[in-house]
Design an enzyme around this catalytic site. Structure first.
Site, mmCIF file in Angstrom:
data_model
loop_
_atom_site.group_PDB
_atom_site.id
_atom_site.type_symbol
_atom_site.label_atom_id
_atom_site.label_comp_id
_atom_site.label_asym_id
_atom_site.label_seq_id
_atom_site.Cartn_x
_atom_site.Cartn_y
_atom_site.Cartn_z
ATOM 1 N N GLU A 9 -1.402 -8.923 4.917
ATOM 2 C CA GLU A 9 -1.182 -8.873 6.337
ATOM 3 C C GLU A 9 -2.597 -8.937 7.120
ATOM 4 O OE1 GLU A 9 -0.685 -6.204 4.450
ATOM 5 O OE2 GLU A 9 -0.634 -4.564 5.481
ATOM 6 N N CYS A 47 0.829 -1.104 0.045
ATOM 7 C CA CYS A 47 -0.096 0.043 -0.128
ATOM 8 C C CYS A 47 0.805 1.187 0.064
ATOM 9 C CB CYS A 47 -1.014 -0.019 1.152
ATOM 10 S SG CYS A 47 -2.463 0.955 1.044
ATOM 11 N N HIS A 53 -3.759 -5.765 0.924
ATOM 12 C CA HIS A 53 -3.079 -6.080 2.242
ATOM 13 C C HIS A 53 -3.023 -7.494 2.660
ATOM 14 C CE1 HIS A 53 -2.813 -1.957 3.713
ATOM 15 N NE2 HIS A 53 -3.675 -1.649 2.898
#
Lengths: 224, 79
Positions: A198, A86, A196
């Site tokens: 994560e 990002c 994302h």
């Protein structure tokens, strides 16, 4: 397998990233403040998501010129692995570590939703344990994720297989050229992506599809 | 001394903000607007120095920070 997350003023996905790295590698994660000029001895350097410097000037532009970034460039030149997610992807393009630029979303809206991603290239340390061509769900949250590169650069990226991930099933949320969601450098040791992973590593996230990318990079770097 | 740097998107780079502004001008009744491209202006105050040196310094600023030359052009004007 050691990793470090660099923290900039305005980073806000740094803790998510640290948690994901810790959970998947089972190792503590070093944190590095942006004013540092040297990196700890790690195999993987991560630039996290957020709004460094309030996205002033251009997203990632000021962070990309902060003191630590020279050390990140040197590490990348030496073949160490660098991941930017990002805002981290925006920094990598602004720093010249990845080609192209990330512009305002074509819709002009901030998008915070789930998209479908297609894994394009599994021939990198970041993606080798992923299934080539597989389509998986992943969250995105950004205002400036519209990938742009001039025609010549785009042809080069495509020709070299540098597109790691593409938005699939018509879910391109930002107008990116060729549905590009994530690219590597030509050597394959630097990966930038807008989505994302994560945030998709435990059951409470509603899915575990993000784990494969971290498992790939940890397995490859531990073996190296 | 003062300088003005104007940063604009290169031709061929999509400018959704410019497009939105163009649409808004049309809805306000401004006919005949054929295109709008949005850019940025930086007014920079420098300690006094020779004009050539000032231009060179500002050009370096543009290349290193003020413009992303992947997508943007810049123009420098000493005021």
């Amino acid at each position: 397998m050691k990793s470090a997350v660099i923290i900039f003023p305005g980073s806000n996905r740094d803790r998510d990233m640290i948690k994901a790295l810790e959970k998947i590698s089972g190792q503590p994660v070093a944190t590095v403040w942006h004013t540092e000029t040297a990196l700890p001895d790690v195999d993987l350097v991560v630039l996290p998501g957020g709004f460094s410097y309030g996205d002033y000037l251009r997203s990632g532009a000021i962070a990309a010129r902060s003191p630590i970034m020279q050390a990140v460039k040197d590490a990348a030149d030496k073949g160490r692995h660098v991941l930017g997610v990002c805002n981290g992807f925006q920094m990598l393009t602004e720093a010249g570590l990845l080609p192209g630029a990330l512009m305002r979303n074509a819709s002009l809206h901030f998008v915070c939703k789930e998209v479908m991603l297609k894994t394009e290239n599994t021939n990198t340390a970041f993606t080798s344990k992923m299934e080539k061509g597989a389509v998986w769900r992943c969250p995105v949250a950004h205002h400036d994720g519209n990938y742009f590169a001039d025609a010549e650069t785009l042809a080069q990226i495509e020709g070299n297989g540098q597109v790691a991930f593409r938005y699939a099933d018509g879910t391109n949320p930002n107008g990116s050229l060729n549905d590009i969601a994530g690219i590597t450098n030509a050597k394959g040791n630097v990966l930038g992506m807008m989505p994302h992973p994560e945030n998709l590593i435990e059951d409470l996230h509603g899915g575990l599809q993000g784990r494969a990318m971290f498992e790939s990079v940890f397995a490859n770097l531990a073996a190296a | 001394m003062k300088a003005r740097v104007t940063v604009t998107l290169k031709n061929g780079v999509l400018d959704p903000q410019g497009k939105a502004i163009e649409g808004s001008l049309g809805s306000l009744g401004f006919d005949g607007v054929e295109g709008v491209r949005q850019g940025k202006v930086f007014d920079i105050v420098l300690t006094d120095r020779d004009a050539e040196a000032a231009k060179a310094e500002i050009e370096a600023m543009c290349e290193k920070l003020l413009a992303n030359t992947v997508i943007e052009n810049y123009a420098i004007e000493l005021l």
